[in-house]
Design an enzyme around this catalytic site. Structure first.
Site, PDB file in Angstrom:
ATOM      1  N   HIS A 132      15.838  11.882   6.719  1.00  0.00           N
ATOM      2  CA  HIS A 132      14.998  12.876   7.389  1.00  0.00           C
ATOM      3  C   HIS A 132      14.084  13.606   6.412  1.00  0.00           C
ATOM      4  O   HIS A 132      13.395  14.549   6.798  1.00  0.00           O
ATOM      5  CB  HIS A 132      15.873  13.854   8.167  1.00  0.00           C
ATOM      6  CG  HIS A 132      16.538  13.229   9.344  1.00  0.00           C
ATOM      7  ND1 HIS A 132      17.391  13.907  10.194  1.00  0.00           N
ATOM      8  CD2 HIS A 132      16.484  11.956   9.827  1.00  0.00           C
ATOM      9  CE1 HIS A 132      17.827  13.088  11.133  1.00  0.00           C
ATOM     10  NE2 HIS A 132      17.297  11.890  10.923  1.00  0.00           N
TER      11      HIS A 132
ATOM     12  N   HIS B 133      17.515   1.274  11.609  1.00  0.00           N
ATOM     13  CA  HIS B 133      18.009   0.899  12.927  1.00  0.00           C
ATOM     14  C   HIS B 133      18.377  -0.579  13.001  1.00  0.00           C
ATOM     15  O   HIS B 133      19.128  -0.975  13.892  1.00  0.00           O
ATOM     16  CB  HIS B 133      16.980   1.261  13.991  1.00  0.00           C
ATOM     17  CG  HIS B 133      16.951   2.722  14.309  1.00  0.00           C
ATOM     18  ND1 HIS B 133      16.706   3.214  15.571  1.00  0.00           N
ATOM     19  CD2 HIS B 133      17.151   3.811  13.519  1.00  0.00           C
ATOM     20  CE1 HIS B 133      16.750   4.536  15.547  1.00  0.00           C
ATOM     21  NE2 HIS B 133      17.011   4.923  14.303  1.00  0.00           N
TER      22      HIS B 133
END
Length: 730
Positions: free
Chosen positions: A259, A96
């Site tokens: 993920h 992020h």
């Protein structure tokens, strides 16, 4: 001293320095020059002579990595680690940090450490990353100035991956912290979090944005606007990742690889969650999103609102994500927090996920709507299945895409620091050949300058070509610039703003000078066309100053090399094409954004201050460097003479300006007494007389005793642009 009380009510006043109604409140469309003056020494706690690159060299890099590895499993009572491992949290933190980058203007990304400041520190998508950074504080405190926050955030993500079994491609340090939020980055115009006023037509995303909603890094994990539509989500994923310079393979690798680790958090209703860090009470000391549900952490954590992990063994690099994605059918459910997500049906015991806190509990794997887009999108699906069949390729491609994700905004590899910089270079780094020859001497420079002077090229041709070569530079992601000489390659040589036919003639003439010099000297001494282009600009400016009565020398430092077409990604470089260039009075078409605002945006990308921008505009106009030889803004009767005439005539009260068109994009200046047409201008020209701040600067350069100052300041600003990408000499 008496207290400042109201003489009527006796109450204390509320006013403090900097408070009250601002100019922006009164005039919301006012030109924002503040973005040209960010990150001054006044906001920087480090001394003027602080050199981060030199400090980084003192860093015990391996000791730092050992400390980071140990941190991964050093669970803290105030924020316990899921599965006893902070690795997934730190991967999300690094992702992020870097993932705000967008290729359109090069802004965002992880190179400045902006995740520490608003708005990023309080974005909904960054919920609980404040805890990740706070977990890192003891390590940052220990190593201090030797590692910036910007570098530490990314390196920690690397170490997290390595500690869980992935071999990374490497790490390049060199990200220098800033000390304040950056006002130049346009995050969108929405006034509410998760607002989505940025799409038009067939879900076409507003430029240069690379996230579908305000406060998200990429896409809404529940689906477009919270609608659980996997194919619609795949559309959003493709658009946003492309705007981060990722192709379909890189996109699948990043999502599937990222993920592989960790879980989502949605234990209960978001109503239990308090305000983000910027709005949190002072006693929270910079932490936000205080959770009053249960323990407030661990299994009671509330984050994105989705709940669960994607696969078994969420702290190990395995093929479990892709295996699980394709092995099972999925049912749409709502998490305890009320968010749409998908749970696997009829799950085999081996694929059940152990609870993050209680090892006696197990859960079905979950997928987001965006995850299912990889399974059902006709382009993503075969890529993902191929990775499932080829684990080594998957690991390699994820590591490569991760390296690109975390280094895309750092510029050329010459800026990378540390022992783990890969030896291999990548085309997305815009590689430039190393200097492997002797550089030209002062005597050689004098010789070449004479050849340029005798070539028949005009002052404006020489200056405009040098400007076209160097002014592609973006301080945001350190791309573009004159080094590499890519103005002679696709796509730059055919950009409209560069007037391809004229450019080709200039380049052919300069190329002949280069070849003649190189052929007449030993093989170990050469000059590049990139250098000669910039030297040509020096010659043009020196001659223009001479015509104005000043003998000056424009600084020149050789050492640029010429890249080849194979080192140049045409599609990647296409985003650098100027849609406007106020310095050449060029506007490709009419835009919603005003030309003067676009000028400020370009000046900021060029790292110019308001005075530097102003003096460059004035000089470029009198040097007759407008696109297509337009006379707009050429306020002089002696073009190609480096004078302050632009400012003198702009501020002349004997001129009356009138719009030439209904939309007021071009103007005519008439003699106030005779009515005779004197000049024509664009909005970019007239803003230097209209805007109060720019007019104040223009007045300085119009003064009779500042004619030489104008020339010196122009040369300083010019030289700054010509060397903007010369990181090796800074």
């Amino acid at each position: 001293m008496t207290e400042n009380k109201c003489p009527v009510t006796g109450k204390m006043g509320k006013a403090t320095a900097g408070s009250g109604t601002t100019n922006k409140d009164w005039w919301p469309n006012q030109l924002n020059l503040n973005i040209l003056h960010q990150n001054s020494q006044l906001s920087n706690p480090m001394s003027k002579d602080f050199n981060y690159a030199e400090e980084f060299k003192k860093l015990d890099f391996q000791a730092l990595k050992v400390d980071l590895y140990m941190l991964m499993t050093d669970s803290q009572i105030w924020w316990p680690a899921d599965y006893g491992n902070y690795g997934p949290l730190f991967i999300r933190m690094a992702w992020h940090s870097a993932g705000t980058y967008r290729v359109g203007d090069g802004r965002g990304g992880g190179s400045l450490g902006l995740q520490r400041f608003a708005p990023l520190n309080s974005w909904p998508d960054n919920i609980n990353l404040d805890k990740a950074r706070r977990l890192l504080w003891p390590i940052k405190k220990k190593y201090g100035n030797k590692i910036s926050w910007a570098d530490l955030l990314i390196l920690t993500g690397n170490c997290a991956l390595e500690s869980m079994g992935l071999k990374t491609l490497g790490f390049g340090g060199g990200r220098v912290d800033v000390w304040e939020p950056q006002e130049d980055i346009y995050w969108g115009s929405e006034k509410e979090w998760l607002g989505d006023e940025r799409e038009k037509g067939d879900k076409e995303l507003e430029n240069p944005l690379a996230a579908v909603q305000m406060g998200l890094i990429y896409v809404n994990p529940e689906g477009p606007n919270g609608n659980p539509d996997p194919l619609g989500s795949a559309h959003d994923v493709r658009e946003t990742f492309a705007r981060m310079a990722m192709n379909d393979e890189e996109t699948v690798a990043l999502i599937a690889g990222g993920h592989t680790f960790g879980k989502c958090h949605g234990a209960a209703s978001p109503s239990y969650v308090g305000p983000a860090p910027e709005a949190a009470p002072i006693e929270e000391q910079g932490l936000g999103w205080k959770n009053t549900y249960g323990s407030g952490n661990g299994d009671d954590t509330i984050g994105s609102g989705l709940e669960g992990a994607w696969k078994a063994n969420p702290t190990k690099w395995t093929m479990g994500y892709l295996k699980t994605l394709f092995k099972y059918d999925w049912e749409l459910v709502k998490s305890p927090a009320g968010a749409y997500q998908w749970l696997a049906k009829n799950v085999d015991e081996e694929d059940m996920v152990i609870d993050a806190e209680d090892s006696t509990k197990k859960h079905r794997p979950m997928m987001t709507t965006a995850d299912l887009g990889l399974r059902y999108d006709p382009i993503y699906e075969p890529i993902a299945r191929n990775y499932l069949k080829n684990p080594e390729k998957f690991a390699h491609d994820f590591a490569s895409a991760w390296f690109k994700l975390t280094h895309r905004d750092m510029g050329p590899i010459s800026r990378y620091l540390g022992p783990e910089v890969p030896k291999e270079s990548f085309i997305w780094q815009d590689p430039i050949p190393l200097v492997k020859h002797k550089l030209i001497t002062k005597k050689d420079i004098t010789h070449i300058k004479k050849k340029i002077l005798d070539s028949g090229l005009s002052i404006s041709d020489l200056v405009a070509t040098a400007w076209a070569s160097a002014s592609t530079f973006r301080g945001s992601d350190k791309r573009g610039g004159a080094n590499g000489g890519r103005i002679r390659l696709e796509p730059q040589k055919n950009w409209e703003v560069n007037e391809p036919k004229k450019l080709n003639n200039v380049l052919n003439t300069l190329k002949q000078i280069k070849e003649n010099f190189n052929s007449s000297h030993s093989k170990d001494k050469k000059v590049s066309l990139a250098d000669i282009i910039i030297l040509g600009g020096c010659v043009g400016i020196e001659q223009a100053a001479k015509r104005a009565g000043y003998n000056i020398n424009v600084p020149f430092i050789p050492g640029r090399t010429d890249a080849i077409q194979e080192q140049t990604d045409v599609k990647s470089f296409a985003v650098l094409e100027p849609k406007e260039d106020g310095f050449r009075n060029y506007l490709k078409t009419k835009y919603v954004v005003k030309p003067e605002d676009m000028l400020i945006d370009r000046a900021q990308l060029l790292t110019l201050t308001a005075p530097e921008m102003t003096v460059l505009i004035g000089g470029m106009r009198v040097l007759n460097c407008n696109y297509n030889k337009s006379k707009d803004g050429v306020f002089t009767n002696r073009p190609e003479c480096l004078t302050n005439d632009f400012f003198v005539n702009l501020l002349d009260m004997n001129t009356v300006w009138k719009p030439k068109s209904e939309d007021k994009d071009r103007f005519e200046g008439f003699d106030r007494e005779t009515g005779e047409l004197k000049w024509t201008a664009t909005r970019v020209d007239l803003i230097f007389g209209s805007n109060s701040q720019l007019r104040a600067i223009a007045e300085v350069y119009a003064c009779d005793d500042n004619k030489e100052k104008f020339i010196q300041d122009f040369i300083f600003a010019w030289n700054k642009i010509m060397n903007a990408d010369r990181f090796e000499i800074k």
